[in-house]
Design an enzyme around this catalytic site. Structure first.
Site, PDB file in Angstrom:
ATOM      1  N   GLU A 175       0.880  -1.174   0.000  1.00  0.00           N
ATOM      2  CA  GLU A 175       0.000   0.000   0.000  1.00  0.00           C
ATOM      3  C   GLU A 175       0.912   1.216   0.000  1.00  0.00           C
ATOM      4  O   GLU A 175       1.432   1.608   1.045  1.00  0.00           O
ATOM      5  CB  GLU A 175      -0.896  -0.015   1.253  1.00  0.00           C
ATOM      6  CG  GLU A 175      -1.883  -1.165   1.298  1.00  0.00           C
ATOM      7  CD  GLU A 175      -3.048  -0.982   0.321  1.00  0.00           C
ATOM      8  OE1 GLU A 175      -3.307   0.167  -0.089  1.00  0.00           O
ATOM      9  OE2 GLU A 175      -3.672  -1.992  -0.037  1.00  0.00           O
ATOM     10  N   CYS A 209      -1.927   9.604   2.159  1.00  0.00           N
ATOM     11  CA  CYS A 209      -1.471   8.996   0.895  1.00  0.00           C
ATOM     12  C   CYS A 209      -2.420   9.320  -0.251  1.00  0.00           C
ATOM     13  O   CYS A 209      -2.018   9.329  -1.406  1.00  0.00           O
ATOM     14  CB  CYS A 209      -1.356   7.489   1.064  1.00  0.00           C
ATOM     15  SG  CYS A 209      -2.862   6.751   1.693  1.00  0.00           S
TER      16      CYS A 209
HETATM   17  P1  NAD Z   1       8.147   4.535   5.493  1.00  0.00           P
HETATM   18  O1  NAD Z   1       8.214   3.673   4.307  1.00  0.00           O
HETATM   19  O2  NAD Z   1       9.294   5.406   5.839  1.00  0.00           O
HETATM   20  O3  NAD Z   1       7.846   3.669   6.815  1.00  0.00           O
HETATM   21  C1  NAD Z   1       6.786   2.750   6.902  1.00  0.00           C
HETATM   22  C2  NAD Z   1       7.196   1.610   7.817  1.00  0.00           C
HETATM   23  O4  NAD Z   1       8.360   0.990   7.308  1.00  0.00           O
HETATM   24  C3  NAD Z   1       7.513   2.036   9.242  1.00  0.00           C
HETATM   25  O5  NAD Z   1       6.914   1.115  10.136  1.00  0.00           O
HETATM   26  C4  NAD Z   1       9.016   1.989   9.307  1.00  0.00           C
HETATM   27  O6  NAD Z   1       9.500   1.628  10.590  1.00  0.00           O
HETATM   28  C5  NAD Z   1       9.367   0.925   8.307  1.00  0.00           C
HETATM   29  N1  NAD Z   1      10.647   1.172   7.648  1.00  0.00           N
HETATM   30  C6  NAD Z   1      11.209   2.381   7.364  1.00  0.00           C
HETATM   31  N2  NAD Z   1      12.389   2.206   6.717  1.00  0.00           N
HETATM   32  C7  NAD Z   1      12.566   0.881   6.595  1.00  0.00           C
HETATM   33  C8  NAD Z   1      13.597   0.065   6.008  1.00  0.00           C
HETATM   34  N3  NAD Z   1      14.665   0.608   5.432  1.00  0.00           N
HETATM   35  N4  NAD Z   1      13.443  -1.276   6.043  1.00  0.00           N
HETATM   36  C9  NAD Z   1      12.350  -1.832   6.610  1.00  0.00           C
HETATM   37  N5  NAD Z   1      11.359  -1.110   7.195  1.00  0.00           N
HETATM   38  C10 NAD Z   1      11.457   0.225   7.184  1.00  0.00           C
HETATM   39  O7  NAD Z   1       6.842   5.357   5.235  1.00  0.00           O
HETATM   40  P2  NAD Z   1       6.273   6.510   6.067  1.00  0.00           P
HETATM   41  O8  NAD Z   1       7.141   7.727   5.913  1.00  0.00           O
HETATM   42  O9  NAD Z   1       5.968   6.013   7.433  1.00  0.00           O
HETATM   43  O10 NAD Z   1       4.885   6.765   5.291  1.00  0.00           O
HETATM   44  C11 NAD Z   1       4.798   7.647   4.211  1.00  0.00           C
HETATM   45  C12 NAD Z   1       4.535   6.934   2.909  1.00  0.00           C
HETATM   46  O11 NAD Z   1       3.520   5.962   3.059  1.00  0.00           O
HETATM   47  C13 NAD Z   1       4.033   7.877   1.840  1.00  0.00           C
HETATM   48  O12 NAD Z   1       4.646   7.564   0.626  1.00  0.00           O
HETATM   49  C14 NAD Z   1       2.541   7.575   1.765  1.00  0.00           C
HETATM   50  O13 NAD Z   1       1.947   7.872   0.548  1.00  0.00           O
HETATM   51  C15 NAD Z   1       2.540   6.111   2.060  1.00  0.00           C
HETATM   52  N6  NAD Z   1       1.238   5.711   2.591  1.00  0.00           N
HETATM   53  C16 NAD Z   1       0.447   4.881   1.857  1.00  0.00           C
HETATM   54  C17 NAD Z   1      -0.801   4.531   2.333  1.00  0.00           C
HETATM   55  C18 NAD Z   1      -1.713   3.626   1.585  1.00  0.00           C
HETATM   56  O14 NAD Z   1      -2.673   3.162   2.171  1.00  0.00           O
HETATM   57  N7  NAD Z   1      -1.485   3.340   0.313  1.00  0.00           N
HETATM   58  C19 NAD Z   1      -1.239   5.019   3.566  1.00  0.00           C
HETATM   59  C20 NAD Z   1      -0.401   5.847   4.270  1.00  0.00           C
HETATM   60  C21 NAD Z   1       0.853   6.187   3.794  1.00  0.00           C
END
Ligand code: NAD
Length: 420
Positions: A175, A209
Protein backbone atom coordinates in the site's frame (compact mmCIF):
# COMPACT_ATOMS: atom_id res chain seq x y z
CA UNK A 1 -10.02 -1.84 22.98
CA UNK A 2 -10.88 1.12 20.78
CA UNK A 3 -14.03 2.00 22.72
CA UNK A 4 -12.52 1.59 26.17
CA UNK A 5 -9.39 3.60 25.36
CA UNK A 6 -10.76 6.34 23.15
CA UNK A 7 -9.42 9.21 25.26
CA UNK A 8 -5.92 7.73 25.42
CA UNK A 9 -5.91 7.08 21.69
CA UNK A 10 -6.99 10.64 20.89
CA UNK A 11 -4.31 11.96 23.24
CA UNK A 12 -1.59 9.87 21.57
CA UNK A 13 -2.68 11.01 18.10
CA UNK A 14 -2.58 14.59 19.29
CA UNK A 15 0.90 14.12 20.71
CA UNK A 16 2.16 12.63 17.46
CA UNK A 17 0.59 14.94 14.89
CA UNK A 18 -1.49 17.51 16.81
CA UNK A 19 -4.33 15.67 15.14
CA UNK A 20 -7.61 17.56 15.74
CA UNK A 21 -10.06 15.42 17.71
CA UNK A 22 -12.66 15.64 14.95
CA UNK A 23 -10.23 14.38 12.29
CA UNK A 24 -8.92 11.66 14.60
CA UNK A 25 -12.41 10.37 15.33
CA UNK A 26 -13.41 10.45 11.68
CA UNK A 27 -10.30 9.03 10.06
CA UNK A 28 -8.93 6.74 12.75
CA UNK A 29 -11.71 5.60 15.10
CA UNK A 30 -14.90 5.67 13.01
CA UNK A 31 -13.28 4.16 9.94
CA UNK A 32 -11.84 1.37 12.09
CA UNK A 33 -15.02 0.57 13.99
CA UNK A 34 -17.01 0.66 10.72
CA UNK A 35 -14.60 -1.88 9.29
CA UNK A 36 -14.99 -4.07 12.38
CA UNK A 37 -18.79 -3.99 12.27
CA UNK A 38 -18.78 -4.63 8.53
CA UNK A 39 -16.48 -7.64 8.93
CA UNK A 40 -18.50 -9.06 11.84
CA UNK A 41 -21.78 -8.65 9.91
CA UNK A 42 -20.46 -10.21 6.69
CA UNK A 43 -17.92 -12.77 7.81
CA UNK A 44 -20.35 -15.67 7.81
CA UNK A 45 -21.15 -15.14 4.13
CA UNK A 46 -17.50 -14.43 3.14
CA UNK A 47 -16.47 -17.75 4.72
CA UNK A 48 -18.98 -19.86 2.83
CA UNK A 49 -17.56 -22.23 0.24
CA UNK A 50 -18.04 -20.68 -3.21
CA UNK A 51 -19.52 -23.26 -5.58
CA UNK A 52 -18.42 -23.02 -9.21
CA UNK A 53 -20.09 -24.17 -12.42
CA UNK A 54 -19.27 -27.73 -13.47
CA UNK A 55 -18.49 -29.63 -16.66
CA UNK A 56 -20.05 -32.90 -17.78
CA UNK A 57 -17.09 -34.86 -16.44
CA UNK A 58 -17.35 -33.24 -12.97
CA UNK A 59 -21.14 -33.11 -12.62
CA UNK A 60 -21.20 -35.58 -9.70
CA UNK A 61 -18.39 -33.81 -7.82
CA UNK A 62 -18.54 -31.01 -5.28
CA UNK A 63 -16.52 -28.19 -6.82
CA UNK A 64 -15.93 -25.11 -4.73
CA UNK A 65 -13.44 -22.52 -3.53
CA UNK A 66 -12.68 -22.65 0.16
CA UNK A 67 -10.97 -19.76 1.95
CA UNK A 68 -8.27 -20.77 4.40
CA UNK A 69 -5.97 -18.65 6.57
CA UNK A 70 -2.48 -17.97 5.23
CA UNK A 71 -0.83 -18.49 8.62
CA UNK A 72 1.25 -15.81 10.33
CA UNK A 73 1.16 -12.44 8.63
CA UNK A 74 3.33 -9.37 9.15
CA UNK A 75 1.71 -5.93 9.08
CA UNK A 76 4.05 -2.92 8.81
CA UNK A 77 2.42 0.49 9.27
CA UNK A 78 3.38 4.13 8.63
CA UNK A 79 2.93 7.14 10.92
CA UNK A 80 0.35 9.34 9.19
CA UNK A 81 -2.77 7.46 10.36
CA UNK A 82 -0.89 5.43 12.94
CA UNK A 83 -3.91 3.67 14.44
CA UNK A 84 -6.06 3.08 11.37
CA UNK A 85 -3.25 1.87 9.10
CA UNK A 86 -2.03 -0.54 11.77
CA UNK A 87 -5.35 -2.00 12.86
CA UNK A 88 -7.53 -1.91 9.76
CA UNK A 89 -5.38 -4.52 7.98
CA UNK A 90 -5.44 -6.50 11.22
CA UNK A 91 -9.24 -6.71 10.99
CA UNK A 92 -8.89 -8.46 7.63
CA UNK A 93 -6.09 -10.69 8.93
CA UNK A 94 -8.11 -11.80 11.97
CA UNK A 95 -11.33 -12.19 9.96
CA UNK A 96 -9.48 -14.55 7.63
CA UNK A 97 -8.19 -16.55 10.63
CA UNK A 98 -4.53 -15.57 10.72
CA UNK A 99 -2.05 -14.89 13.48
CA UNK A 100 -0.26 -11.56 13.09
CA UNK A 101 2.89 -9.70 13.98
CA UNK A 102 2.25 -5.98 13.81
CA UNK A 103 4.89 -3.29 13.48
CA UNK A 104 3.72 0.27 14.19
CA UNK A 105 5.76 3.21 12.95
CA UNK A 106 8.45 4.40 15.35
CA UNK A 107 7.91 7.96 14.11
CA UNK A 108 4.43 8.25 15.66
CA UNK A 109 5.93 7.32 19.01
CA UNK A 110 2.99 8.03 21.33
CA UNK A 111 0.66 5.80 19.31
CA UNK A 112 3.36 3.13 19.03
CA UNK A 113 3.79 3.14 22.83
CA UNK A 114 0.04 2.93 23.37
CA UNK A 115 -0.44 0.06 20.92
CA UNK A 116 2.44 -1.89 22.49
CA UNK A 117 0.73 -1.46 25.85
CA UNK A 118 -2.89 -2.10 24.83
CA UNK A 119 -2.78 -4.84 22.22
CA UNK A 120 -1.32 -7.53 24.52
CA UNK A 121 -4.11 -6.72 27.00
CA UNK A 122 -6.87 -7.33 24.46
CA UNK A 123 -5.57 -9.95 22.03
CA UNK A 124 -4.10 -13.37 22.76
CA UNK A 125 -0.34 -13.08 23.01
CA UNK A 126 -0.02 -16.54 21.49
CA UNK A 127 -1.47 -15.25 18.23
CA UNK A 128 -0.75 -11.52 18.05
CA UNK A 129 2.50 -9.70 18.78
CA UNK A 130 3.52 -6.07 18.53
CA UNK A 131 7.14 -5.52 17.51
CA UNK A 132 8.54 -2.05 18.04
CA UNK A 133 11.38 -0.23 16.34
CA UNK A 134 12.58 1.49 13.20
CA UNK A 135 14.31 0.39 10.01
CA UNK A 136 16.95 -1.80 11.72
CA UNK A 137 14.42 -3.71 13.85
CA UNK A 138 12.12 -4.07 10.83
CA UNK A 139 14.95 -5.46 8.72
CA UNK A 140 15.74 -8.00 11.44
CA UNK A 141 12.06 -8.91 11.67
CA UNK A 142 11.93 -9.43 7.91
CA UNK A 143 14.60 -12.12 8.13
CA UNK A 144 11.90 -14.38 9.58
CA UNK A 145 9.62 -16.36 7.39
CA UNK A 146 6.03 -15.03 7.22
CA UNK A 147 3.09 -16.30 5.21
CA UNK A 148 2.21 -12.82 3.99
CA UNK A 149 3.64 -9.32 4.39
CA UNK A 150 1.27 -6.36 4.33
CA UNK A 151 3.29 -3.17 3.98
CA UNK A 152 1.99 0.41 4.00
CA UNK A 153 4.56 3.13 3.39
CA UNK A 154 6.84 4.70 0.85
CA UNK A 155 7.88 3.33 -2.52
CA UNK A 156 11.59 3.41 -1.65
CA UNK A 157 11.22 1.26 1.48
CA UNK A 158 8.85 -1.05 -0.43
CA UNK A 159 11.82 -2.11 -2.57
CA UNK A 160 13.73 -3.41 0.46
CA UNK A 161 10.58 -5.12 1.74
CA UNK A 162 10.30 -6.94 -1.59
CA UNK A 163 13.95 -7.96 -1.49
CA UNK A 164 13.54 -9.41 2.00
CA UNK A 165 10.30 -11.16 0.97
CA UNK A 166 11.98 -12.75 -2.03
CA UNK A 167 14.29 -14.78 0.22
CA UNK A 168 11.33 -16.80 1.53
CA UNK A 169 9.09 -16.25 -1.53
CA UNK A 170 6.60 -14.52 0.74
CA UNK A 171 3.61 -12.91 -0.99
CA UNK A 172 3.38 -9.17 -0.36
CA UNK A 173 0.68 -6.52 -0.39
CA UNK A 174 2.08 -3.03 -0.96
CA UNK A 175 0.00 0.00 0.00
CA UNK A 176 2.14 2.84 -1.30
CA UNK A 177 1.78 6.48 -2.20
CA UNK A 178 2.66 8.73 -5.08
CA UNK A 179 1.30 11.89 -6.58
CA UNK A 180 -2.51 11.94 -6.71
CA UNK A 181 -3.78 14.54 -9.21
CA UNK A 182 -6.84 16.73 -8.81
CA UNK A 183 -8.08 17.73 -12.27
CA UNK A 184 -10.58 20.59 -12.52
CA UNK A 185 -12.05 20.97 -15.97
CA UNK A 186 -14.90 22.63 -17.84
CA UNK A 187 -17.98 24.02 -16.20
CA UNK A 188 -17.65 23.49 -12.47
CA UNK A 189 -19.07 24.78 -9.19
CA UNK A 190 -15.77 26.41 -8.28
CA UNK A 191 -16.70 27.38 -4.71
CA UNK A 192 -17.78 23.84 -3.77
CA UNK A 193 -14.81 22.35 -5.66
CA UNK A 194 -12.39 24.59 -3.74
CA UNK A 195 -13.94 23.68 -0.36
CA UNK A 196 -13.82 19.96 -1.09
CA UNK A 197 -10.26 20.19 -2.39
CA UNK A 198 -9.06 22.20 0.58
CA UNK A 199 -10.63 19.70 2.97
CA UNK A 200 -9.11 16.70 1.17
CA UNK A 201 -5.68 18.29 0.83
CA UNK A 202 -5.20 19.86 4.25
CA UNK A 203 -6.86 17.13 6.32
CA UNK A 204 -4.02 15.83 8.53
CA UNK A 205 -1.92 18.73 7.14
CA UNK A 206 -1.67 17.02 3.77
CA UNK A 207 -0.05 13.92 5.25
CA UNK A 208 -2.45 11.51 3.55
CA UNK A 209 -1.47 9.00 0.90
CA UNK A 210 -4.68 9.87 -0.98
CA UNK A 211 -4.42 13.67 -0.57
CA UNK A 212 -4.54 15.57 -3.88
CA UNK A 213 -0.83 16.13 -4.45
CA UNK A 214 -1.17 18.74 -7.20
CA UNK A 215 -3.95 20.37 -9.22
CA UNK A 216 -4.34 20.50 -12.98
CA UNK A 217 -6.58 23.07 -14.66
CA UNK A 218 -6.64 25.58 -17.49
CA UNK A 219 -5.30 29.08 -16.91
CA UNK A 220 -8.86 30.48 -17.03
CA UNK A 221 -10.01 28.03 -14.34
CA UNK A 222 -6.93 28.87 -12.24
CA UNK A 223 -7.99 32.54 -12.23
CA UNK A 224 -11.24 31.67 -10.44
CA UNK A 225 -9.88 28.69 -8.49
CA UNK A 226 -7.14 30.55 -6.60
CA UNK A 227 -9.49 33.11 -4.95
CA UNK A 228 -11.92 30.28 -4.16
CA UNK A 229 -9.13 28.23 -2.53
CA UNK A 230 -7.98 31.28 -0.57
CA UNK A 231 -11.53 31.87 0.67
CA UNK A 232 -12.06 28.21 1.61
CA UNK A 233 -8.78 28.19 3.55
CA UNK A 234 -9.78 31.32 5.43
CA UNK A 235 -13.25 29.90 6.17
CA UNK A 236 -11.75 26.66 7.49
CA UNK A 237 -8.59 27.78 9.29
CA UNK A 238 -9.00 31.56 9.78
CA UNK A 239 -6.56 34.28 8.83
CA UNK A 240 -3.75 32.79 10.96
CA UNK A 241 -3.95 28.99 10.57
CA UNK A 242 -1.13 28.51 13.10
CA UNK A 243 -3.54 29.41 15.88
CA UNK A 244 -6.32 27.19 14.52
CA UNK A 245 -6.78 23.92 16.45
CA UNK A 246 -8.18 22.21 13.34
CA UNK A 247 -4.86 21.94 11.53
CA UNK A 248 -2.40 19.11 12.25
CA UNK A 249 1.35 19.59 12.46
CA UNK A 250 4.15 17.99 10.45
CA UNK A 251 5.09 14.74 12.16
CA UNK A 252 8.80 15.42 12.84
CA UNK A 253 11.53 18.04 12.37
CA UNK A 254 13.05 15.82 9.64
CA UNK A 255 9.79 15.77 7.68
CA UNK A 256 9.35 19.53 8.23
CA UNK A 257 12.85 20.16 6.80
CA UNK A 258 12.14 17.96 3.77
CA UNK A 259 8.98 19.95 3.00
CA UNK A 260 10.67 23.32 3.52
CA UNK A 261 13.47 22.24 1.17
CA UNK A 262 10.95 21.32 -1.51
CA UNK A 263 9.21 24.67 -1.05
CA UNK A 264 12.55 26.52 -1.11
CA UNK A 265 13.62 24.81 -4.34
CA UNK A 266 10.29 25.38 -6.09
CA UNK A 267 10.21 28.03 -8.82
CA UNK A 268 6.43 28.38 -8.39
CA UNK A 269 4.79 31.54 -7.04
CA UNK A 270 3.18 31.29 -3.59
CA UNK A 271 -0.33 32.78 -3.81
CA UNK A 272 -1.68 31.57 -0.46
CA UNK A 273 0.24 30.74 2.74
CA UNK A 274 3.98 30.14 2.69
CA UNK A 275 4.54 30.87 6.39
CA UNK A 276 6.25 28.34 8.62
CA UNK A 277 7.61 27.80 12.13
CA UNK A 278 10.25 25.14 12.76
CA UNK A 279 9.78 24.86 16.52
CA UNK A 280 6.05 24.28 16.09
CA UNK A 281 6.60 21.96 13.08
CA UNK A 282 4.11 24.25 11.34
CA UNK A 283 3.70 24.94 7.65
CA UNK A 284 0.76 27.10 6.61
CA UNK A 285 -1.60 25.68 4.00
CA UNK A 286 0.19 26.85 0.90
CA UNK A 287 -0.92 27.16 -2.73
CA UNK A 288 1.48 27.85 -5.59
CA UNK A 289 0.90 28.79 -9.23
CA UNK A 290 3.27 28.92 -12.22
CA UNK A 291 4.55 25.48 -11.30
CA UNK A 292 6.09 23.61 -14.20
CA UNK A 293 6.48 19.89 -14.85
CA UNK A 294 10.17 19.96 -13.89
CA UNK A 295 9.61 21.86 -10.63
CA UNK A 296 11.02 20.45 -7.37
CA UNK A 297 7.45 20.01 -6.12
CA UNK A 298 6.80 17.57 -8.97
CA UNK A 299 9.84 15.38 -8.21
CA UNK A 300 8.34 13.39 -5.35
CA UNK A 301 5.14 12.92 -3.37
CA UNK A 302 4.66 16.13 -1.37
CA UNK A 303 2.92 14.59 1.67
CA UNK A 304 2.39 17.93 3.38
CA UNK A 305 0.28 21.12 3.24
CA UNK A 306 1.67 22.42 -0.06
CA UNK A 307 -0.54 22.48 -3.14
CA UNK A 308 0.96 23.34 -6.54
CA UNK A 309 -1.26 24.21 -9.51
CA UNK A 310 -0.14 23.28 -12.99
CA UNK A 311 -1.97 24.64 -15.99
CA UNK A 312 -2.84 22.57 -19.05
CA UNK A 313 -4.43 23.70 -22.30
CA UNK A 314 -7.14 21.12 -22.73
CA UNK A 315 -8.84 18.01 -21.36
CA UNK A 316 -6.69 15.82 -23.62
CA UNK A 317 -3.48 17.53 -22.44
CA UNK A 318 -4.51 16.98 -18.81
CA UNK A 319 -5.13 13.29 -19.45
CA UNK A 320 -1.79 13.06 -21.25
CA UNK A 321 -0.07 14.73 -18.27
CA UNK A 322 -1.56 12.14 -15.90
CA UNK A 323 -0.77 9.21 -18.20
CA UNK A 324 2.88 10.23 -18.62
CA UNK A 325 3.45 9.62 -14.92
CA UNK A 326 3.30 6.72 -12.47
CA UNK A 327 -0.26 5.43 -11.97
CA UNK A 328 -1.58 7.32 -8.93
CA UNK A 329 -3.21 5.88 -5.81
CA UNK A 330 -6.22 8.12 -6.39
CA UNK A 331 -7.42 10.49 -9.08
CA UNK A 332 -9.95 13.27 -8.49
CA UNK A 333 -11.85 15.01 -11.27
CA UNK A 334 -13.99 18.08 -10.73
CA UNK A 335 -16.52 19.01 -13.40
CA UNK A 336 -20.24 19.59 -13.89
CA UNK A 337 -19.99 17.68 -17.15
CA UNK A 338 -20.40 13.92 -16.98
CA UNK A 339 -18.69 13.58 -20.38
CA UNK A 340 -15.51 15.08 -18.85
CA UNK A 341 -15.68 12.79 -15.83
CA UNK A 342 -16.31 9.70 -17.98
CA UNK A 343 -13.52 10.55 -20.36
CA UNK A 344 -10.94 10.84 -17.56
CA UNK A 345 -12.33 7.68 -15.93
CA UNK A 346 -12.00 5.70 -19.17
CA UNK A 347 -8.66 7.05 -20.36
CA UNK A 348 -6.60 6.90 -17.14
CA UNK A 349 -5.62 4.26 -14.60
CA UNK A 350 -5.45 4.84 -10.84
CA UNK A 351 -5.97 2.92 -7.59
CA UNK A 352 -9.18 4.83 -6.86
CA UNK A 353 -11.25 7.44 -8.68
CA UNK A 354 -13.60 10.08 -7.28
CA UNK A 355 -15.52 12.77 -9.09
CA UNK A 356 -16.18 16.11 -7.42
CA UNK A 357 -14.56 15.21 -4.10
CA UNK A 358 -11.38 13.80 -2.61
CA UNK A 359 -10.20 11.10 -0.17
CA UNK A 360 -13.77 10.17 0.74
CA UNK A 361 -13.79 6.86 -1.17
CA UNK A 362 -11.54 5.26 1.42
CA UNK A 363 -14.31 5.41 4.03
CA UNK A 364 -16.50 2.86 2.22
CA UNK A 365 -15.66 -0.75 3.12
CA UNK A 366 -17.42 -2.06 0.01
CA UNK A 367 -14.75 -0.47 -2.21
CA UNK A 368 -11.29 -2.07 -2.48
CA UNK A 369 -8.56 0.25 -1.25
CA UNK A 370 -5.20 -0.04 -2.93
CA UNK A 371 -2.96 1.16 -5.72
CA UNK A 372 -2.02 0.06 -9.19
CA UNK A 373 1.46 0.00 -10.71
CA UNK A 374 3.82 2.15 -8.65
CA UNK A 375 1.11 3.16 -6.15
CA UNK A 376 0.77 -0.37 -4.81
CA UNK A 377 -0.09 -4.02 -5.26
CA UNK A 378 -3.22 -5.60 -3.88
CA UNK A 379 -6.02 -4.09 -1.85
CA UNK A 380 -7.95 -4.32 1.39
CA UNK A 381 -10.98 -2.90 3.29
CA UNK A 382 -14.09 -5.00 3.81
CA UNK A 383 -14.23 -8.24 1.86
CA UNK A 384 -11.09 -7.25 -0.04
CA UNK A 385 -9.08 -7.42 3.19
CA UNK A 386 -10.53 -10.81 4.03
CA UNK A 387 -9.54 -12.02 0.54
CA UNK A 388 -6.04 -10.55 0.79
CA UNK A 389 -5.35 -12.55 3.93
CA UNK A 390 -7.02 -15.77 2.67
CA UNK A 391 -5.82 -18.53 0.41
CA UNK A 392 -8.48 -19.54 -2.10
CA UNK A 393 -8.20 -23.30 -2.11
CA UNK A 394 -9.62 -25.00 -5.22
CA UNK A 395 -11.53 -28.03 -3.95
CA UNK A 396 -13.01 -30.94 -5.87
CA UNK A 397 -14.64 -33.60 -3.70
CA UNK A 398 -15.03 -36.70 -5.80
CA UNK A 399 -16.56 -40.07 -5.03
CA UNK A 400 -16.29 -43.36 -6.91
CA UNK A 401 -18.97 -42.87 -9.56
CA UNK A 402 -18.36 -42.95 -13.33
CA UNK A 403 -15.30 -45.20 -13.26
CA UNK A 404 -16.23 -46.53 -16.70
CA UNK A 405 -16.30 -42.98 -18.04
CA UNK A 406 -12.88 -42.41 -16.45
CA UNK A 407 -11.63 -45.35 -18.49
CA UNK A 408 -11.65 -43.03 -21.47
CA UNK A 409 -8.68 -41.10 -20.09
CA UNK A 410 -6.50 -44.05 -19.03
CA UNK A 411 -3.85 -45.63 -21.25
CA UNK A 412 -3.64 -47.34 -23.56
CA UNK A 413 -4.52 -44.14 -25.42
CA UNK A 414 -6.38 -44.31 -28.71
CA UNK A 415 -7.32 -41.27 -30.81
CA UNK A 416 -10.94 -42.41 -31.07
CA UNK A 417 -11.21 -42.09 -27.24
CA UNK A 418 -10.88 -38.31 -27.66
CA UNK A 419 -13.96 -38.29 -29.85
CA UNK A 420 -12.35 -35.77 -32.24
P1 NAD B 1 8.15 4.53 5.49
O1 NAD B 1 8.21 3.67 4.31
O2 NAD B 1 9.29 5.41 5.84
O3 NAD B 1 7.85 3.67 6.81
C1 NAD B 1 6.79 2.75 6.90
C2 NAD B 1 7.20 1.61 7.82
O4 NAD B 1 8.36 0.99 7.31
C3 NAD B 1 7.51 2.04 9.24
O5 NAD B 1 6.91 1.11 10.14
C4 NAD B 1 9.02 1.99 9.31
O6 NAD B 1 9.50 1.63 10.59
C5 NAD B 1 9.37 0.93 8.31
N1 NAD B 1 10.65 1.17 7.65
C6 NAD B 1 11.21 2.38 7.36
N2 NAD B 1 12.39 2.21 6.72
C7 NAD B 1 12.57 0.88 6.60
C8 NAD B 1 13.60 0.07 6.01
N3 NAD B 1 14.66 0.61 5.43
N4 NAD B 1 13.44 -1.28 6.04
C9 NAD B 1 12.35 -1.83 6.61
N5 NAD B 1 11.36 -1.11 7.19
C10 NAD B 1 11.46 0.22 7.18
O7 NAD B 1 6.84 5.36 5.24
P2 NAD B 1 6.27 6.51 6.07
O8 NAD B 1 7.14 7.73 5.91
O9 NAD B 1 5.97 6.01 7.43
O10 NAD B 1 4.89 6.77 5.29
C11 NAD B 1 4.80 7.65 4.21
C12 NAD B 1 4.53 6.93 2.91
O11 NAD B 1 3.52 5.96 3.06
C13 NAD B 1 4.03 7.88 1.84
O12 NAD B 1 4.65 7.56 0.63
C14 NAD B 1 2.54 7.58 1.76
O13 NAD B 1 1.95 7.87 0.55
C15 NAD B 1 2.54 6.11 2.06
N6 NAD B 1 1.24 5.71 2.59
C16 NAD B 1 0.45 4.88 1.86
C17 NAD B 1 -0.80 4.53 2.33
C18 NAD B 1 -1.71 3.63 1.58
O14 NAD B 1 -2.67 3.16 2.17
N7 NAD B 1 -1.49 3.34 0.31
C19 NAD B 1 -1.24 5.02 3.57
C20 NAD B 1 -0.40 5.85 4.27
C21 NAD B 1 0.85 6.19 3.79
Amino acid sequence: MVNENEEQILKALHQDLAKPKFEAILSELVILTNELHYAISNLRSWMQPEYVSKSLATRFDDCFVQREPLGVVLIIAPWNYPLQLLLLPLVGAIAAGNCAVIKPSEISLATENLMAELIPRYLSQDCYAVVRGGPEETKALLENRFDHIFYTGSQSVARSILQAASVHLTPVTLELGGKCPGFIYGHVNIVAAARRLVWAKFFNAGQSCVAPDYLLCTRATQDTLVPALRQALEDFYGTNPQTCPDLSRIVSPRHWTRLMNLLGRSKGKVVVGGESNEEDKYIAPTVLVDVTEDDALMEEEIFGPILPIITVESLEKGIEFINCREKPLALYVFSDESSVINMVLEKTSSGGFVSNDGIIHMSLPGLPFGGVGGSGWGSYHGRWGFETFSHRKACMLRGWALERLNGLRYPPYRDDKLGW
